[in-house]
Design an enzyme around this catalytic site. Structure first.
Site, PDB file in Angstrom:
ATOM      1  N   TYR A 147       1.155   4.931  62.637  1.00  0.00           N
ATOM      2  CA  TYR A 147       0.113   5.448  63.534  1.00  0.00           C
ATOM      3  C   TYR A 147      -1.022   6.124  62.766  1.00  0.00           C
ATOM      4  CZ  TYR A 147       3.641   4.733  67.193  1.00  0.00           C
ATOM      5  OH  TYR A 147       4.581   4.200  68.035  1.00  0.00           O
ATOM      6  N   ASP A 252       9.171   7.325  68.242  1.00  0.00           N
ATOM      7  CA  ASP A 252       8.408   7.232  69.485  1.00  0.00           C
ATOM      8  C   ASP A 252       9.205   6.417  70.502  1.00  0.00           C
ATOM      9  OD1 ASP A 252       6.400   7.177  71.344  1.00  0.00           O
ATOM     10  OD2 ASP A 252       5.060   5.865  70.215  1.00  0.00           O
TER      11      ASP A 252
END
Ligand code: NAD
Length: 361
Positions: A147, A252
Site C-alpha cells: 500500500y 487487511d
C-alpha cells in the site's frame, strides 16, 4: 495511583455518543483504582471540516502527541450524500485518520477477534468449527508493504500495464515482530507469523527476521503459516490462534475475515501502536450515520478499546481485565443494545449499556 492524560476524538455520527460511554467507564476505573485521568478533546473528520475547513489541524495533532493515549470514536458521514465528500480526497473526513496515524508513527494495528459464548448465534461458522469461543488478535503492519510502495501505470508494448511494489526493510519487520511477541507474552504465548514465503522475497525476509526476534522470547511459541492456509484455518479452526502477525495487505484481508466470524461489528475494538507507549484506540466499525443521535449505538467496541488503552498504553492489566470481565458479565446477564438483541434479552440504549458496564465493574 497514576495520572494520565487522554486525548479524545469523538468524531462524527455515533462517535460522540460511544466515546462518552467509554469515558464514563474510564472514570469509574479511575475511581475504583485511585487513578486520575484527564481528557483533552480534539476535532477530527467532518466536524473539523465544518469548524476549520480541514479534517485535522496541526494543533489537534500536537495535542494528541502530548498526551499518554488517544481514544477515537469514528469519523465520516454518509458517503456520496454529504457536503464533506464534494472535495479533494485529502480534505475528506477519513483523510484525518490517515494523517493522525502517520503523525503518531503508528505502525502496528492490533485487532482482537473474540467470540462471546453469549453471542455465538451471530457467528456464521458451525459450532463444530468455532467451538464455544475463540480469542485471537491480528497484528497487522500498517505503514509499509504494497500500500506504500512505488506504483505506476504505463503502456508497455501497446498494453496498459500497472505495477505495484511491495517493499519491507528488516527494521520495519523487526519492530512489529517485537510488538507481537510482547502482546503474546501477555496472552497465551503463541505467535503465528503469516507470509507467502514460498513465492515472495519480502516474505522470506519477513520470516527470517521474525525467527531472529523469536529467539529473544523463548517462552513464546512461534509458528509460520502461509497466508492462503491462514485464510482457510481462520474459518476451519479459529481456536488454534493466539497472535497472528502479518504484513499490511495480508493483515487487511485477514482482519476483516476474523471480524466477520465474530458476527458483530459493534463489539470489536482495535489499537494502533507506535514505538513509544502512546497508542490510538478505536472501535473497528465506522460512524454509523444511519443511527447517529438515536441513542441506540452499541458502545461496547469503544469501551473495549478503552480497555486496550489501559493495557497497552498504561500497563494497567488488572484494570483492563476488569473492564473486559464487566462486558462479559453484562452480556451474560442478557443486556443488549438493539444491534445484538434477541428475543428474551433486555434491550438498553447506548447510555443504558454504559450504566450496565459501570455497575458490573
Ligand atoms: P459503519 O461501520 O459505520 O456501519 C455499518 C453498519 O453497522 C450500519 O448499519 C451501522 O448502523 C452499523 N453499526 C456500526 N457500528 C455500530 C454500533 N456501534 N452499534 C450499532 N450498529 C452499528 O460502516 P459504513 O456505513 O460503511 O460507514 C459509515 C461512515 O463511517 C463512512 O463515512 C465511513 O467512511 C466511515 N468509517 C469510519 C471509520 C473510522 O472512523 N475508523 C471506519 C469505517 C468507516
Amino acid at each position: 495511583m497514576a495520572e494520565k492524560t487522554i486525548t479524545l476524538i469523538p468524531g462524527d455520527g455515533i462517535g460522540p455518543e460511544i466515546v462518552a460511554e467509554a469515558v464514563r467507564v474510564l472514570d469509574a476505573v479511575a475511581d475504583k483504582y485511585g487513578h486520575k485521568f484527564s481528557y483533552k478533546k480534539i476535532l477530527m473528520g467532518g466536524c473539523s471540516i465544518d469548524a476549520y475547513g480541514v479534517p485535522l489541524t496541526d494543533e489537534a495533532i500536537a495535542t494528541a502527541k502530548s498526551s499518554d493515549a488517544v481514544l477515537l470514536g469514528a469519523v465520516g458521514g454518509k458517503v456520496g450524500n454529504s457536503r464533506w465528500y464534494d472535495v479533494a480526497p485529502n480534505l475528506r473526513p477519513e483523510a484525518g485518520l490517515l494523517k493522525i496515524r502517520k503523525s503518531l508513527g503508528l505502525f502496528a494495528n492490533v485487532r482482537p477477534a473474540y467470540l462471546y459464548p453469549e453471542l455465538a448465534d451471530a457467528c456464521p461458522l458451525k459450532q463444530s468449527h468455532s467451538g464455544d469461543s475463540f480469542d485471537l488478535v491480528i497484528m497487522r503492519e500498517l505503514t509499509g508493504g504494497l500500500y506504500f510502495g512505488e506504483r505506476h501505470t504505463e503502456v508497455v508494448n501497446g498494453l496498459r500495464t500497472a505495477t505495484d511494489t511491495l517493499v519491507y526493510n528488516e527494521e520495519e519487520i523487526r519492530r512489529i515482530a517485537v510488538r507481537a511477541f510482547e502482546v503474546a507474552e501477555r496472552r497465551r504465548k503463541k505467535v503465528t507469523s503469516v507470509d507467502k514465503a514460498n513465492v515472495l522475497d519480502s516474505s522470506r525476509l519477513w520470516r527470517a527476521v521474525v525467527h531472529e526476534v523469536a529467539k529473544d522470547y523463548p517462552d513464546v511459541e512461534e509458528e509460520d503459516m502461509l497466508v492462503d492456509n491462514c485464510a482457510m484455518q481462520l474459518v476451519h479452526d479459529p481456536g488454534q490462534f493466539d497472535v497472528i502477525l502479518t504484513e499490511n495487505m495480508f493483515g487487511d484481508i485477514l482482519s476483516d475475515e476474523a471480524s466477520m466470524i465474530t458476527g458483530s461489528i459493534g463489539m470489536l475494538p482495535s489499537a494502533s501502536l507506535c514505538a513509544s507507549k502512546l497508542g490510538l484506540y478505536e472501535p473497528s466499525h465506522g460512524s454509523a450515520p444511519d443511527i447517529a443521535g438515536l441513542g441506540v449505538a452499541n458502545p461496547l467496541a469503544t469501551i473495549l478499546s478503552a480497555a486496550m488503552l489501559l493495557r497497552y498504553s498504561f500497563d494497567m492489566d488488572a484494570e483492563a481485565d476488569d473492564v473486559e470481565e464487566a462486558v462479559k458479565k453484562v452480556l451474560k446477564d442478557g443486556i443488549r443494545t438493539p444491534d445484538i438483541c434477541r428475543e428474551g434479552d433486555k434491550k438498553v440504549s447506548t447510555s443504558g449499556m454504559g450504566d450496565a458496564v459501570i455497575a458490573a465493574l
